[in-house]
Scaffold this motif. Structure first.
Motif, mmCIF file in Angstrom:
data_model
loop_
_atom_site.group_PDB
_atom_site.id
_atom_site.type_symbol
_atom_site.label_atom_id
_atom_site.label_comp_id
_atom_site.label_asym_id
_atom_site.label_seq_id
_atom_site.Cartn_x
_atom_site.Cartn_y
_atom_site.Cartn_z
ATOM 1 N N MET A 117 -41.147 65.978 56.899
ATOM 2 C CA MET A 117 -41.017 67.284 56.250
ATOM 3 C C MET A 117 -41.664 68.368 57.113
ATOM 4 N N ARG A 119 -41.599 68.618 60.305
ATOM 5 C CA ARG A 119 -40.712 69.037 61.392
ATOM 6 C C ARG A 119 -39.291 69.330 60.894
ATOM 7 N N ASN A 120 -39.164 69.523 59.579
ATOM 8 C CA ASN A 120 -37.873 69.859 58.971
ATOM 9 C C ASN A 120 -36.780 68.867 59.339
ATOM 10 N N TYR A 122 -35.308 66.863 57.510
ATOM 11 C CA TYR A 122 -34.305 66.781 56.460
ATOM 12 C C TYR A 122 -33.748 68.160 56.095
ATOM 13 N N GLY A 123 -33.954 69.095 56.972
ATOM 14 C CA GLY A 123 -33.485 70.446 56.708
ATOM 15 C C GLY A 123 -34.637 71.352 56.305
ATOM 16 N N SER A 124 -34.493 72.638 56.579
ATOM 17 C CA SER A 124 -35.560 73.577 56.254
ATOM 18 C C SER A 124 -35.633 73.833 54.753
ATOM 19 N N TYR A 125 -36.786 74.236 54.298
ATOM 20 C CA TYR A 125 -36.992 74.557 52.889
ATOM 21 C C TYR A 125 -37.990 75.703 52.789
ATOM 22 N N ASP A 126 -37.935 76.392 51.685
ATOM 23 C CA ASP A 126 -38.825 77.527 51.467
ATOM 24 C C ASP A 126 -40.204 77.003 51.076
ATOM 25 N N LYS A 127 -41.137 77.071 52.006
ATOM 26 C CA LYS A 127 -42.471 76.529 51.760
ATOM 27 C C LYS A 127 -43.195 77.258 50.632
ATOM 28 N N TRP A 139 -33.109 71.423 46.061
ATOM 29 C CA TRP A 139 -33.157 71.123 47.492
ATOM 30 C C TRP A 139 -32.886 69.639 47.736
#
Length: 359
Positions: A117, A119-120, A122-127, A139
């Protein structure tokens, strides 16, 4: 498709009621027992807990394991996508599992999910919205959909498929290093092994002579918070997806946490006192148990039973010390079987348990 080749069932397509086991390399069956069996024998001989549970309860058991896998991916993606892929082929129709065992491995599950998570992977997410459960469940849903390595109803090799498999292979290449304990642990040139990682068997001290896997010893409070949240959200997602299945969370302690130490210090990623190591493990067992209770899951903590038997000798190695060996898997499966019997999942065992047979 490889899961259909598992020898822990009597039928190509599991016959209901059947059990699915989901998790990392423990669900896959890594360990010395697997290394020792004759790979050319057909059908493959038993080498892990899935085979033993199949024998004990006479039900099909489908292990869906990923070496180096973390619970986010194995619970929310590997389980549904394996079933969906099989059902996308006109030859087969596989029902959802009637029982699901979710493996949680204390040795490195948090390290794996924090790394990926971070290093993203699985895809970027809004932290800023990470702890917004509604946002994060959405998500996860997108992640599970995007993580497919196939196209429903279209079964042909594609550029996307090849790219996905290549990415998986590269990820596993990194994870294979993590899976073999000691390989990623910086070991000082000079270690007095008479004072570090000395365990007790039947009252006699035994030097292990190397680091023992337990990545959680190096985690911060914030990392623990993140790890527990990710486990909570992964289970929330899969429980909603399979509301009618009986579900259990199986806690697997790290290798280090199975043994009784007589040395003042223990070494993994870091060196701590034996007391600190046990305090850390008990904290994790309790918190994971609270998460299981929150979601109405049967909680099977295998730690006490494994610790009791580990007083007599090694339950891991000697080739692969990151996983249980043949004796370890028998004891592990026995603990699970007795808990399932007590919980009413089954009414009887079809064979004498290993522990009863070896009293």
């Amino acid at each position: 498709m490889r899961v259909l080749a598992s020898s822990s069932k009597d039928n190509l397509i599991p016959k209901t009621p059947y059990m699915a086991i989901v998790g990392d390399s423990y669900a896959k069956g890594n360990g010395d027992w697997f290394l020792e069996v004759d790979k050319s024998e057909l059908p493959p001989p038993p080498y892990q807990a899935a085979h033993l549970l199949h024998e004990i309860f006479n039900v099909d058991v489908l292990p869906i394991g990923r070496a180096g896998g973390d619970f986010l991916r194995t619970y929310t993606s590997d389980l549904p996508n394996q079933i969906d892929y099989i059902n996308s082929m006109w030859l087969y129709s596989m029902p959802e599992p009637d029982m699901i065992l979710f493996y949680y491995y204390a040795g490195n599950d948090f390290e794996d999910i924090i790394h990926r998570m971070g290093r993203n992977a699985y895809g970027s997410y809004d932290k800023d919205k990470l702890y917004d459960e509604k946002y994060f469940q959405g998500w996860i849903d997108k992640f599970s959909e995007n993580d497919r390595t196939y196209f429903p109803l279209v079964n042909f090799t594609s550029v996307a498929y090849i790219g996905k498999v290549t990415a998986d292979y590269l990820d596993k290449a990194k994870d294979s290093v993590v899976a073999n304990f000691g390989d990623t642990t910086a070991v000082p040139d000079k270690v007095d092994w008479s004072k570090v990682n000395v365990v007790e068997f039947n009252g006699h001290p035994t030097q292990v002579g190397k680091p023992m896997q337990n990545f959680s010893l190096g985690l911060t409070d914030e990392e623990f918070k993140f790890g527990f949240y990710m486990l909570d959200q992964s289970l929330a997602y899969v429980c909603k997806k399979y509301p009618h299945a009986k579900k259990a969370l199986v806690y697997i302690p790290s290798m280090m946490d199975c043994y009784t130490f007589v040395s003042p210090l223990v070494m993994s990623e870091k060196t701590v006192t034996a007391a600190e190591c046990r305090e850390n493990e008990l904290y994790m067992e309790k918190e994971v148990g609270n998460i299981a209770e929150k979601h109405g899951l049967l909680y099977i903590d295998t730690s006490p039973g494994l610790r009791k038997e580990a007083k007599k000798g090694f339950l891991h190695g000697p080739m692969d010390f990151a996983h249980l060996n043949k004796k370890g898997y028998h004891i592990f499966a026995d603990i699970i079987a007795h808990k399932l019997l007590q919980a009413g999942w089954f009414t009887k065992m079809n064979k004498v348990s290993y522990l009863d047979e070896n009293k």
